[in-house]
Design a protein around this motif. Structure first.
Motif, PDB file in Angstrom:
ATOM      1  N   VAL A  64       0.729  -8.882   9.841  1.00  0.00           N
ATOM      2  CA  VAL A  64       1.649  -8.277  10.801  1.00  0.00           C
ATOM      3  C   VAL A  64       1.535  -9.076  12.085  1.00  0.00           C
ATOM      4  O   VAL A  64       0.452  -9.165  12.674  1.00  0.00           O
ATOM      5  CB  VAL A  64       1.325  -6.790  11.078  1.00  0.00           C
ATOM      6  N   GLY A  65       2.641  -9.683  12.503  1.00  0.00           N
ATOM      7  CA  GLY A  65       2.702 -10.414  13.760  1.00  0.00           C
ATOM      8  C   GLY A  65       3.683  -9.728  14.685  1.00  0.00           C
ATOM      9  O   GLY A  65       4.569  -8.994  14.233  1.00  0.00           O
ATOM     10  N   VAL A  66       3.528  -9.937  15.990  1.00  0.00           N
ATOM     11  CA  VAL A  66       4.398  -9.328  16.979  1.00  0.00           C
ATOM     12  C   VAL A  66       4.754 -10.368  18.030  1.00  0.00           C
ATOM     13  O   VAL A  66       3.874 -11.082  18.529  1.00  0.00           O
ATOM     14  CB  VAL A  66       3.714  -8.130  17.673  1.00  0.00           C
ATOM     15  N   SER A  67       6.020 -10.443  18.390  1.00  0.00           N
ATOM     16  CA  SER A  67       6.446 -11.344  19.465  1.00  0.00           C
ATOM     17  C   SER A  67       5.987 -10.794  20.813  1.00  0.00           C
ATOM     18  O   SER A  67       6.005  -9.598  21.038  1.00  0.00           O
ATOM     19  CB  SER A  67       7.983 -11.452  19.499  1.00  0.00           C
ATOM     20  N   THR A  68       5.575 -11.718  21.669  1.00  0.00           N
ATOM     21  CA  THR A  68       5.240 -11.354  23.037  1.00  0.00           C
ATOM     22  C   THR A  68       5.932 -12.327  23.967  1.00  0.00           C
ATOM     23  O   THR A  68       6.197 -13.470  23.598  1.00  0.00           O
ATOM     24  CB  THR A  68       3.717 -11.391  23.294  1.00  0.00           C
ATOM     25  N   HIS A  69       6.209 -11.855  25.170  1.00  0.00           N
ATOM     26  CA  HIS A  69       6.946 -12.694  26.121  1.00  0.00           C
ATOM     27  C   HIS A  69       6.247 -12.765  27.462  1.00  0.00           C
ATOM     28  O   HIS A  69       6.859 -12.985  28.477  1.00  0.00           O
ATOM     29  CB  HIS A  69       8.373 -12.173  26.273  1.00  0.00           C
ATOM     30  N   GLY A  70       4.953 -12.550  27.448  1.00  0.00           N
ATOM     31  CA  GLY A  70       4.173 -12.633  28.672  1.00  0.00           C
ATOM     32  C   GLY A  70       2.790 -12.062  28.464  1.00  0.00           C
ATOM     33  O   GLY A  70       2.487 -11.461  27.430  1.00  0.00           O
ATOM     34  N   ARG A  71       1.944 -12.235  29.447  1.00  0.00           N
ATOM     35  CA  ARG A  71       0.557 -11.775  29.348  1.00  0.00           C
ATOM     36  C   ARG A  71       0.463 -10.260  29.131  1.00  0.00           C
ATOM     37  O   ARG A  71      -0.380  -9.799  28.388  1.00  0.00           O
ATOM     38  CB  ARG A  71      -0.215 -12.120  30.598  1.00  0.00           C
ATOM     39  N   ASP A  72       1.289  -9.507  29.821  1.00  0.00           N
ATOM     40  CA  ASP A  72       1.210  -8.050  29.712  1.00  0.00           C
ATOM     41  C   ASP A  72       1.490  -7.587  28.287  1.00  0.00           C
ATOM     42  O   ASP A  72       0.851  -6.651  27.808  1.00  0.00           O
ATOM     43  CB  ASP A  72       2.190  -7.368  30.670  1.00  0.00           C
ATOM     44  N   GLU A  73       2.445  -8.202  27.627  1.00  0.00           N
ATOM     45  CA  GLU A  73       2.750  -7.825  26.246  1.00  0.00           C
ATOM     46  C   GLU A  73       1.663  -8.272  25.277  1.00  0.00           C
ATOM     47  O   GLU A  73       1.421  -7.603  24.273  1.00  0.00           O
ATOM     48  CB  GLU A  73       4.085  -8.411  25.814  1.00  0.00           C
ATOM     49  N   ALA A  74       1.037  -9.391  25.561  1.00  0.00           N
ATOM     50  CA  ALA A  74      -0.017  -9.891  24.666  1.00  0.00           C
ATOM     51  C   ALA A  74      -1.202  -8.942  24.711  1.00  0.00           C
ATOM     52  O   ALA A  74      -1.858  -8.679  23.758  1.00  0.00           O
ATOM     53  CB  ALA A  74      -0.440 -11.298  25.065  1.00  0.00           C
TER      54      ALA A  74
END
Length: 112
Positions: A102-112
């Motif tokens: 299961v992978g998830v896209s992130t678009h910045g440090r807060d999401e990671a």
């Protein structure tokens, strides 16, 4: 299913057409065995077409991850799913796909 813990490179499709399986197979053959996994990313396909594409790629991809659709990944026998950042939660996806990736896209440090 492939050995999901062994790949180091993720090849991502940009859509899906009649030649995609051939291009994916050629790319996989050009790399050392076990190095690459393939992520089916075909945002314009509806559920049925995405399933058909996943089943087709399952034949040539040593490890297959389906973008956005845990249900399609599971039905097609894929090795995992890659979720959008604001999509199905990881815990919910794991409940559906079990031990698959299961992978998830992130678009910045807060999401990671």
């Amino acid at each position: 299913m492939g050995s999901s813990s062994s790949f180091r490179l993720l090849l991502i499709t940009d859509g899906f057409d009649d030649d995609t399986p051939n291009r994916v197979a050629a790319a996989v053959r050009a790399l050392p065995a076990g190095l690459a996994a393939v992520q089916l990313r075909a945002k314009r396909l509806d559920g049925r077409a995405l399933y058909d594409a996943a089943v087709t790629l399952r034949r040539v991809a040593p490890i297959l991850v389906v973008n956005d659709r845990a249900d399609v990944a599971l039905a097609a026998g894929a090795d995992g799913v890659h979720l959008p950042g604001r999509g199905l939660g990881v815990a919910d996806a794991r409940a559906l796909v079990g031990g698959r990736l299961v992978g998830v896209s992130t678009h910045g440090r807060d999401e990671a």
